[in-house]
Design an enzyme around this catalytic site. Structure first.
Site, PDB file in Angstrom:
ATOM      1  N   SER A  40      14.687  25.964  11.354  1.00  0.00           N
ATOM      2  CA  SER A  40      14.933  26.123  12.802  1.00  0.00           C
ATOM      3  C   SER A  40      16.356  25.851  12.916  1.00  0.00           C
ATOM      4  CB  SER A  40      14.044  25.124  13.873  1.00  0.00           C
ATOM      5  OG  SER A  40      14.276  25.656  15.119  1.00  0.00           O
ATOM      6  N   GLU A  41      17.385  26.401  13.391  1.00  0.00           N
ATOM      7  CA  GLU A  41      18.689  26.195  13.340  1.00  0.00           C
ATOM      8  C   GLU A  41      19.224  25.243  14.202  1.00  0.00           C
ATOM      9  OE1 GLU A  41      17.490  29.486  14.116  1.00  0.00           O
ATOM     10  OE2 GLU A  41      18.429  30.268  15.761  1.00  0.00           O
ATOM     11  N   ASN A  42      18.445  24.866  14.985  1.00  0.00           N
ATOM     12  CA  ASN A  42      18.724  23.688  15.804  1.00  0.00           C
ATOM     13  C   ASN A  42      18.782  22.252  15.040  1.00  0.00           C
ATOM     14  OD1 ASN A  42      16.112  24.261  16.355  1.00  0.00           O
ATOM     15  ND2 ASN A  42      15.927  22.615  17.527  1.00  0.00           N
TER      16      ASN A  42
END
Lengths: 218, 232
Positions: free
Chosen positions: A46-48
């Protein structure tokens, strides 16, 4: 019959391999997580800043400090790791993610993708999509083949502002699984019950149909 | 303050020196890990004409969104700006300048700004509207664009825990842009949930060393959740 959202996710899941690190975009791609084959280990990025995203929490597990890129509350899978945004995109840009699945408004025969802006109408921003398409080698775009009014979204040239140039090789629509190479679309599979003629009529860019095109197995 | 002690006792003191037309870099992703009380202090101060650098711009009544009604933000550099009706209104009317920046590029701009790197080449955005007006170069047959770094007059950061020297520990995905933001401010202000004495944090577990931190304040946080999702 055109594939449902769930069926699109099911077909994408067939592209997963044991030991893959995978980034799933918002919308249909997110559903792919529900179809990871039994016994296969896949780690979701998840790119966060989370590698090893787990399922949604129970009421008791909800933690405001733990969300996914869609800002939904999530949990961590066993073996998860947490990192900052620069590190997250180092993974993405550096080509370390094995498979990226994301949506689009349009793709074209040159592998261009438009997915983030409709001038004058929808200007919310690209989020991480531009980094994802620029950094990943193995990308599957999931989208509807044509608009409700029958206007093709598989074009000879994208009309909307691009998210990435020349970076898309595989597209799964509700009608067909298509490969992009040498400036053409190649029809690999058709949705169950959908005819080659229907796919041709709804594909504006040049489409190569080579021999008998198998139906998708779902 | 004495020596390396970065602790200040009021939010007024924490944001002292912030003036109109300055650039403020903010940590946070959505509403997760945002410096919510430092943002409230900017609203209270009424500072105007700000250029804000942040992945998102909050929602209408929380986070950076609360700076919109009084037109305190002149320009925002962000990757995703949905979820905010007043934002959309100001943008469509040309009252608010928006520089949409890919999320990874934004993180790297902050990182570079704090690391003394004036610009960097990235493939992200090549051939898209983001590349307009930027230098392009080919390396090993791939195309890249030159992206300048970003520095802020102020950086506002939310961490979980700190010692009085400003060594920071973040919690879960509330880390996001905060470590890069912390490095990129001329004045970096950090608010935290807990402050301990120097020596109490394991040096191996510190995410951001205190050298980047100028002011530290203990806060209480609402931690609003944007998309409360539970499994059925």
């Amino acid at each position: 019959m055109a594939l449902t959202r769930e069926q699109l996710a099911q077909r994408v899941a067939q592209e997963l391999q044991d030991g893959f690190y995978v980034n799933l975009g918002i919308g249909i791609p997110t559903l792919v997580a529900n179809y990871i084959p039994e016994g296969m280990e896949v780690m979701l990025q998840s790119e966060n800043g989370l590698l090893g995203m787990g399922q949604f929490p129970t009421e008791a597990e909800i933690d405001a400090d733990l969300i996914n890129a869609g800002k939904q509350t999530v949990t961590m899978a066993k073996g998860a790791s947490i990192f900052d945004s620069a590190e997250s995109f180092a993974m993405i840009r550096g080509g370390h993610v094995d498979l990226t699945v994301l949506g689009a408004f349009e793709v074209d025969v040159n592998g261009n993708i438009a997915s983030y802006m409709i001038p004058g109408k929808l200007i919310k921003g690209m989020g991480g999509a531009m980094d994802l398409v620029a950094g990943a080698d193995n990308i599957i775009v999931t989208m509807t083949h044509a608009s409700k009014h029958g206007v093709s979204k598989l074009l000879s040239n994208c009309t909307l502002p691009l998210t990435g140039k020349g970076c898309i090789k595989k597209v799964l629509t509700d009608l067909a699984f298509i490969e992009i190479k040498d400036g053409k679309f190649y029809l690999l599979e058709r949705a169950p019950g959908v005819s080659v003629e229907e796919i041709i009529s709804l594909t504006e860019g040049e489409l190569i149909v080579d021999g008998d095109v198998p139906e998708m197995q779902l | 303050m004495a020596g390396f002690d970065k602790v200040v006792s009021s939010y007024e003191e924490a944001m002292a020196g912030l003036e109109d037309n300055m650039t403020v870099i903010a940590g946070g992703f959505g509403l997760c890990g945002i410096p919510e009380n430092l943002i409230s202090e900017i609203k209270r101060k009424g500072t105007k004409g700000l250029t804000v650098v942040s992945n998102n711009c909050g929602v209408d009544d929380f986070g950076l969104g609360i700076l919109l009604p009084d037109r305190q933000i002149k320009k925002i550099i962000a990757s995703y700006v949905g979820e905010n009706a007043e934002f959309e209104r100001q943008m469509m009317n040309g009252e608010l300048e928006v520089e949409l920046t890919p999320q990874g590029t934004l993180a790297e701009k902050m990182r570079a700004g704090g690391a003394g790197i004036p610009a960097f080449f990235t493939a992200t955005g090549y051939g898209t509207p983001v590349a307009e007006g930027k230098e392009e170069r080919e390396f090993d047959g791939r195309h890249y664009i030159l992206e300048p770094a970003i520095k802020g007059d102020f950086a506002i950061v939310k961490a979980w825990k700190a010692d009085r020297y400003g060594n920071l520990v973040f919690r879960k995905t509330a880390r996001n842009f905060n470590p890069m933001a912390a490095t990129a401010g001329k004045i970096t202000v950090v608010e935290v949930e807990e402050i301990v004495e120097p020596g109490e944090l394991d040096p191996d577990h510190i995410h951001t060393p205190g050298i980047y931190v100028n002011r530290l304040i203990l806060g209480t946080f609402e931690k609003r959740i944007e998309q409360r999702t539970i499994r059925s």
